[in-house]
Design a protein around this motif. Structure first.
Motif, PDB file in Angstrom:
ATOM      1  N   UNK A   1      19.821   4.296 -53.862  1.00 46.12           N
ATOM      2  CA  UNK A   1      18.457   4.055 -54.333  1.00 46.12           C
ATOM      3  C   UNK A   1      18.462   3.453 -55.730  1.00 46.12           C
ATOM      4  N   UNK A   2      19.389   3.902 -56.562  1.00 48.30           N
ATOM      5  CA  UNK A   2      19.447   3.387 -57.927  1.00 48.30           C
ATOM      6  C   UNK A   2      19.882   1.918 -57.941  1.00 48.30           C
TER       7      UNK A   2
ATOM      8  N   UNK B   1       9.743  -2.410 -50.414  1.00 48.01           N
ATOM      9  CA  UNK B   1       8.889  -1.450 -49.710  1.00 48.01           C
ATOM     10  C   UNK B   1       9.519  -0.067 -49.717  1.00 48.01           C
ATOM     11  N   UNK B   2      10.859  -0.009 -49.534  1.00 46.33           N
ATOM     12  CA  UNK B   2      11.539   1.289 -49.559  1.00 46.33           C
ATOM     13  C   UNK B   2      11.456   1.899 -50.942  1.00 46.33           C
ATOM     14  N   UNK B   3      11.624   1.069 -51.980  1.00 43.58           N
ATOM     15  CA  UNK B   3      11.504   1.589 -53.344  1.00 43.58           C
ATOM     16  C   UNK B   3      10.120   2.173 -53.591  1.00 43.58           C
ATOM     17  N   UNK B   4       9.092   1.464 -53.125  1.00 48.33           N
ATOM     18  CA  UNK B   4       7.729   1.924 -53.318  1.00 48.33           C
ATOM     19  C   UNK B   4       7.497   3.236 -52.576  1.00 48.33           C
ATOM     20  N   UNK B   5       8.032   3.324 -51.355  1.00 53.29           N
ATOM     21  CA  UNK B   5       7.845   4.529 -50.546  1.00 53.29           C
ATOM     22  C   UNK B   5       8.578   5.726 -51.137  1.00 53.29           C
ATOM     23  N   UNK B   6       9.654   5.453 -51.867  1.00 57.29           N
ATOM     24  CA  UNK B   6      10.476   6.532 -52.427  1.00 57.29           C
ATOM     25  C   UNK B   6      10.341   6.598 -53.947  1.00 57.29           C
ATOM     26  N   UNK B   7       9.169   6.191 -54.440  1.00 55.99           N
ATOM     27  CA  UNK B   7       8.957   6.130 -55.890  1.00 55.99           C
ATOM     28  C   UNK B   7       9.149   7.495 -56.544  1.00 55.99           C
TER      29      UNK B   7
END
Length: 202
Positions: free
Chosen positions: A12-13, A79-85
């Motif tokens: 994620x990072x 989109x994944x970053x936004x979902x896992x903010x």
């Protein structure tokens, strides 16, 4: 060295770093090293398999730029970053805690090496005192006094060195960064100094 990222956090990072700008593998390694003040620098064997998995999952793409491969986040990755903010915020907290822990390990390594060197110097002084006790009575007091004075001076030198080195390490960590192998190199060099000093003892 203790683990820096929990399971899945590095993936994620990496996405968050690529969301800032496209980067090639070395730039990602350098960016991570900078975020950790030089106390942590991941190997290529840690980074590239995760980049390959991110590409396989459609979250990043790669393009050739001369002899380098540049990685760029995709819309799916954003989109994944936004979902896992919320989770990313936790990872940022992990990074902050890891930097503090790794800095403590560096300080602990320096302190342990200095204590070991001081103990060896004290042992050498005791050995010198024992040797002096076999000398004629007229020279015993002088030898004891000289040994005590030398140990005191050595202690002052070691304390000055310790404070100066800690200041230098902090300055380097805040600037260009502190390489991961610094503590190991410090231990090796202090061991060499200790061996050199003890070799001068009778």
């Amino acid at each position: 060295m203790t683990p820096v990222f929990s399971h899945g956090s590095l993936r994620l990072y990496l996405l968050s770093l690529l969301a800032e700008q496209p980067r090639h593998g070395y730039e990602l390694i350098q960016a991570l090293s900078d975020r950790f003040g030089g106390t942590y620098s991941p190997s290529a064997g840690t980074i590239y398999p995760r980049l390959a998995k991110l590409e396989e999952d459609g979250l990043v793409t790669k393009t050739a730029d001369g002899r380098k491969t540049v990685y760029e986040i995709t819309d799916a990755g954003r989109s994944e970053l936004l979902a896992r903010e919320g989770e990313l915020g936790r990872v940022e907290s992990e990074v902050t805690e890891s930097v503090r822990r790794l800095a403590d390990e560096v300080r602990s390594g320096v302190s342990a090496a200095m204590k070991s060197l001081r103990a060896d110097l004290a042992s050498a002084a005791r050995q010198a005192k024992t040797t002096a006790s076999a000398a004629p009575a007229s020279t015993h007091a002088d030898a004891h006094l000289a040994s005590t004075r030398a140990l005191h001076e050595a202690d002052l030198v070691l304390n000055e060195f310790r404070h100066q080195l800690r200041a230098d390490l902090r300055t380097q960590a805040a600037g260009a960064g502190l390489p991961e192998e610094t503590v190991s190199a410090l231990r090796r060099q202090l061991d060499a100094v200790r061996a050199s000093i003890l070799a001068t003892q009778p």
